[in-house]
Design a protein around this motif. Structure first.
Motif, mmCIF file in Angstrom:
data_model
loop_
_atom_site.group_PDB
_atom_site.id
_atom_site.type_symbol
_atom_site.label_atom_id
_atom_site.label_comp_id
_atom_site.label_asym_id
_atom_site.label_seq_id
_atom_site.Cartn_x
_atom_site.Cartn_y
_atom_site.Cartn_z
ATOM 1 N N SER A 123 9.862 -1.194 -0.470
ATOM 2 C CA SER A 123 10.213 -1.291 0.560
ATOM 3 C C SER A 123 8.762 -0.100 1.005
ATOM 4 N N ASP A 124 7.881 -1.117 1.561
ATOM 5 C CA ASP A 124 6.440 -0.199 2.332
ATOM 6 C C ASP A 124 6.520 0.647 3.087
ATOM 7 N N GLN A 125 6.325 1.995 3.203
ATOM 8 C CA GLN A 125 6.759 3.023 3.586
ATOM 9 C C GLN A 125 6.049 3.077 5.220
ATOM 10 N N ALA A 126 4.490 2.695 5.346
ATOM 11 C CA ALA A 126 4.295 3.027 6.099
ATOM 12 C C ALA A 126 4.329 1.284 7.563
ATOM 13 N N SER A 127 5.584 0.665 7.014
ATOM 14 C CA SER A 127 5.181 -0.918 7.887
ATOM 15 C C SER A 127 6.599 -0.830 7.901
ATOM 16 N N GLY A 128 7.744 -0.427 6.744
ATOM 17 C CA GLY A 128 8.883 -1.073 7.042
ATOM 18 C C GLY A 128 9.732 -2.424 6.371
ATOM 19 N N GLN A 129 8.555 -2.781 6.100
ATOM 20 C CA GLN A 129 8.778 -4.355 5.672
ATOM 21 C C GLN A 129 8.585 -4.429 3.904
ATOM 22 N N MET A 154 -0.079 -2.607 -2.760
ATOM 23 C CA MET A 154 0.284 -3.735 -2.336
ATOM 24 C C MET A 154 0.618 -4.891 -1.068
ATOM 25 N N LEU A 155 1.355 -5.390 -1.945
ATOM 26 C CA LEU A 155 1.103 -7.156 -0.622
ATOM 27 C C LEU A 155 2.404 -6.952 0.336
ATOM 28 N N SER A 156 1.757 -7.147 2.315
ATOM 29 C CA SER A 156 2.891 -7.468 2.621
ATOM 30 C C SER A 156 2.873 -8.776 3.665
ATOM 31 N N GLY A 157 3.432 -8.836 4.552
ATOM 32 C CA GLY A 157 2.820 -9.420 5.463
ATOM 33 C C GLY A 157 3.950 -10.906 5.546
ATOM 34 N N ALA A 158 3.298 -12.146 5.572
ATOM 35 C CA ALA A 158 4.502 -13.356 6.145
ATOM 36 C C ALA A 158 4.118 -14.114 5.139
ATOM 37 N N PHE A 159 5.608 -13.787 3.687
ATOM 38 C CA PHE A 159 5.991 -14.337 3.700
ATOM 39 C C PHE A 159 6.865 -14.799 3.677
#
Length: 128
Positions: A37-43, A94-99
């Motif tokens: 869980s990305d702490q910055a975005s919650g994603q 860290m990779l997050s976004g529209a996956f």
């Protein structure tokens, strides 16, 4: 024009005609891949921790390419194309976004299994 001047001029024309030289992709050795869980975005995000040697090579790569867009690929398929706003020195990304649902988990499992090739390179065409 003497011989040396012609040689230098010919070399300069050859270099100019060949265009910019693109660096080879940097292959990263990943010590651990996990969905967190990305702490910055919650994603949910894919956390990649590199081996010490890859971490150093990646730090050097990011220092040299700040401001550029880079492609991060797994087995030749681009999974992210971020712009480097600062060097990444800690050996972790860290990779997050529209996956798509489950895609991060599949990537983590594929990378963790050890057979996936993870590379990073400067994107060929830089957006303005």
């Amino acid at each position: 024009m003497n011989g040396l001047t012609r040689l230098i001029a010919g070399t300069a024309i050859t270099l100019f005609a060949s265009g910019p030289v693109m660096a080879e992709p940097l292959t990263l050795a990943i010590a651990k891949a996990a969905v967190v869980s990305d702490q910055a975005s919650g994603q949910r995000a894919l956390n990649l921790k590199m081996t010490p040697d890859s971490a150093k090579a990646f730090a050097d790569f990011t220092k040299a390419n700040v401001g550029k867009v880079v492609d991060l690929s797994v087995d030749g398929a681009v999974v992210a194309s971020p712009r480097l706003v600062e060097p990444i020195l800690g050996g972790e990304v860290m990779l997050s976004g529209a996956f798509a649902a489950g895609e991060l988990q599949r990537l983590a499992e594929r990378i963790s299994a050890g057979g996936a090739k993870v590379t990073v390179e400067v994107k060929a065409e830089q957006p303005l």
